[in-house]
Design an enzyme around this catalytic site. Structure first.
Site, PDB file in Angstrom:
ATOM      1  N   SER A   1       2.235   4.039  -5.276  1.00  0.00           N
ATOM      2  CA  SER A   1       3.541   4.127  -4.636  1.00  0.00           C
ATOM      3  C   SER A   1       4.225   5.445  -5.017  1.00  0.00           C
ATOM      4  CB  SER A   1       4.355   2.897  -5.058  1.00  0.00           C
ATOM      5  OG  SER A   1       5.480   2.734  -4.255  1.00  0.00           O
TER       6      SER A   1
ATOM      7  N   ASP B   1       0.489  -1.846   5.466  1.00  0.00           N
ATOM      8  CA  ASP B   1       1.433  -1.579   4.381  1.00  0.00           C
ATOM      9  C   ASP B   1       2.822  -1.381   4.974  1.00  0.00           C
ATOM     10  OD1 ASP B   1       2.978  -0.477   2.348  1.00  0.00           O
ATOM     11  OD2 ASP B   1       1.320   0.683   1.499  1.00  0.00           O
TER      12      ASP B   1
ATOM     13  N   HIS C   1       1.810  -3.540   0.100  1.00  0.00           N
ATOM     14  CA  HIS C   1       1.952  -2.239  -0.534  1.00  0.00           C
ATOM     15  C   HIS C   1       1.343  -2.224  -1.930  1.00  0.00           C
ATOM     16  CE1 HIS C   1       3.598   1.663  -1.225  1.00  0.00           C
ATOM     17  NE2 HIS C   1       4.394   1.265  -2.194  1.00  0.00           N
TER      18      HIS C   1
END
Lengths: 372, 268
Positions: free
Chosen positions: B95, B217, B245
């Site tokens: 991320s 995602d 995600h």
């Protein structure tokens, strides 16, 4: 179907979150049409961005990890873009072999609860802001009561330390001051007003200014303390005060100190060669007794002699086991440190804090005067 | 406070072997890697840590100026690498830590051997000719929601993972600290994360890079993963058949296999 009549939203999704079933209550609340959701959207698609991140990082992992997630606060984006605050409970159903099969989710309208939370949050923020202002005020007030750095005195090395008890949110009752009356004529005063907070600070300010004014009119420390006592008894306060006052004068190159005490620990005098010993005579508290008698003690100071004034936050510092720090420990630290006044002061502060495991319950003030 | 304490750094695996450092993303902590990192302990020195503000990190170390840009976080990664005297590092960033990793590697390429970016996004906001997946209104709402509703992100967040007698592997330590985030810091970190634009930094990555992209995602869409792959010289992308995600949690097997395929070349 029973699902449709229950007074909460009900959804089921594939393990990936694709909506399989949506009840009429949920549709009525959100304005979505069943055909737009089932098989087309995932539950996470109905959340605003913040909710999506929360879903990805907390909600979905929790569900996978433990099979349930309860009372998750989210918002659902309605068909018209409105946000519906909800509380969500989910369970993950697995096949006999443990493979995730279905997620069942109950959705509760939390509009009122969210409003209540917002109110609580606003109240908390107001309280925090108010607390922050109070702390700032206390610290500002404290700064006006304690000189930021002791003045430079020709022929003397003066250092001071002050540490309020606790976390610095309250104004302490200890104070000190070092000021000049005339050439080679200085006053060092250190005191302790009973209690803490704004009311104590008012008395502290009164005491400090009274000493400054009285020292101009009166040579003898006992007279200054006498004036301070009268002022305190005349003031509209029940608070009493202790103080030690030393007047330092240099004549023909020799410093002499005149010391008077009022309900306060006697200062320590450490000769340039020799062991520290208390100097002065004990006197009564200030602001309490009708006819107090204070007395002066005169000493001659040689180069290297060091006078240490301190509050009872030093000697009455308590060990975890309850034992007091005491005069002997203080005298030992003073005897051991023969460097500049700042070193002696720092050593005392560090030692007494260490003794209390860093958690001082009372204010600590120390002023050290060394003859150069 | 040492760097090790500041980030609650944990080191496992083979001492002296090639280091692999796992960096967690926004709203998470190092526990995010618990299904993946241990799988590399057989042949690597495995390092996990918490960014300041997350998990077991030292909250007092949070400095709004230092952490006002992703560079502050990249400096932390470099400090960790230097402190542990790691060289030839494989850096795995999930991320927002994907971009933190990009910045760290670009700043000190000599320390790093390979870079793995899990669900990266160099720019969350849509822009002229660029689809980040988030409109300005989305991000404004996110920041506002963090601002006004931190009950949802703090007190309500904590009990998401509860003790479970049926699952003893969920130890007390995990339940107590799973993705614990200081709400005030989370708010600032969100602002930094979702308003950053690191597209220009991608070309500065000089080490072999793998992009791990989930098919579905909601935070970093496939198009963004492709953009990252195309912008980093020589980068490859693996499309994971995983939703969400956080493939490190939802598809740890596939995630581990993809990382292993990339980093184990030359390892037993």
């Amino acid at each position: 179907m029973l699902d449709d009549r229950v007074p909460c939203g009900y959804l089921s999704t594939t393990p990936d979150g694709v909506l399989v079933r949506v009840n009429a209550t949920f549709l009525a609340w959100t304005g979505h049409r069943r055909e737009d959701l089932v098989g087309r959207r995932r539950f996470v698609d109905l959340l605003p961005v913040g909710g999506r991140i929360y879903h990805e990082t907390h909600y979905a992992p929790a569900l996978r990890l433990q099979g349930t997630a309860r009372e998750i606060a989210l918002e659902v984006v309605c068909a018209d873009g409105r946000r519906l605050p909800v509380l969500v409970n989910s369970v993950l159903e697995r096949d006999a072999d443990g493979t995730p099969r279905l997620i069942r989710t109950a959705v509760f309208d939390a509009t009122e609860r969210r409003r209540y939370e917002q109110e609580m949050l606003a109240a908390t923020r107001r309280a925090e802001a108010s607390e922050a202002r109070a702390v700032e005020l206390a610290q500002t007030l404290q700064q006006t009561l304690i000189p930021p750095t002791p003045p430079q005195v020709p022929g003397l090395d003066v250092a001071a330390a002050y540490r309020p008890a606790g976390d610095g949110r309250h104004v302490g009752g200890d104070f000190y001051d070092v000021f000049q009356v005339a050439t080679d004529d200085w006053v060092v005063v250190l005191g302790d007003v009973q209690g803490k907070g704004v009311e104590a600070a008012v008395v502290t300010a009164l005491a400090r200014h009274t000493v400054r004014a009285a020292a101009v009119d009166h040579d003898a420390p006992r007279q200054v303390l006498h004036t301070l006592d009268q002022v305190l008894r005349g003031a509209a306060t029940d608070r009493f005060c202790t103080a030690v006052l030393a007047r330092l004068r240099r004549t023909d190159g020799t410093w002499r100190a005149s010391v008077a005490c009022a309900g306060h620990p006697l200062p320590l005098l450490r000769p340039s060669a020799g062991h520290p010993a208390p100097v002065g005579r004990h006197g009564p508290l200030l602001g309490v007794f009708p006819q107090p008698v204070f007395s002066d003690t005169e000493v001659t100071l040689a180069p290297g002699d060091t006078l240490v004034l301190f509050t009872d936050g030093v000697t009455e510092g308590r060990h975890r086991r309850g034992e007091l720090y005491g005069n002997d420990r203080l005298a030992a630290v003073v005897a051991e440190h023969r460097g500049p006044a700042a070193d002696v002061t720092d050593a005392i502060l560090a030692d007494v804090l260490r003794y209390q495991s860093g958690d001082a319950r009372d204010d600590i003030a120390v002023v050290t005067v060394a003859v150069l | 406070m040492t760097v090790v304490d500041r980030h609650d750094i944990r080191v496992s695996g083979v001492p002296g072997a090639q280091p692999i450092v796992f960096a967690h993303g926004f709203g998470c902590d190092q526990h995010m890697w618990r299904h993946v990192a241990p799988r590399f302990e057989d042949a690597f020195t495995v390092v996990t840590f918490d960014h300041v503000g997350a998990g077991g990190s030292d909250l007092a170390a949070y400095d709004p100026v230092r952490y006002g840009t992703l560079d502050g976080y990249a400096q932390d990664v470099l400090e960790i690498v230097r402190k542990l005297d790691l060289r030839d590092v494989v850096l795995v960033g999930h991320s927002v830590s994907a971009m933190i990793g990009v910045l760290a590697v670009a700043a000190e390429p000599d320390r790093f051997d390979k870079l793995v970016l899990v669900g990266p996004s160099p720019r969350y906001l849509d822009d002229d000719g660029y689809t980040g997946g988030f409109t300005r209104a989305d991000v404004a709402e996110l920041l506002e929601s963090l601002d006004s509703n931190y009950l949802g992100w703090s007190s309500a967040m904590a009990p998401v993972i509860m003790g479970n007698v049926d699952r003893p592997e969920l130890g007390a330590e995990l339940t107590a600290s799973f993705c614990r985030t200081d709400p005030d810091i989370a708010r600032r970190f969100a602002r930094v994360t979702f308003l950053s634009d690191n597209r220009a930094d991608l070309a500065r990555v000089p080490v072999p890079t793998l992009v791990l992209q989930c098919t579905d995602d909601v935070i970093a869409p496939v198009a963004v993963g492709q953009y990252v792959r195309d912008a980093i010289p020589g980068a490859r992308m693996v499309l994971l058949d995983a939703t969400g995600h956080c493939p490190n949690l939802s598809a740890p097997e596939a995630t581990t296999a993809a990382i292993a395929g990339f980093v184990r070349a030359g390892h037993p």
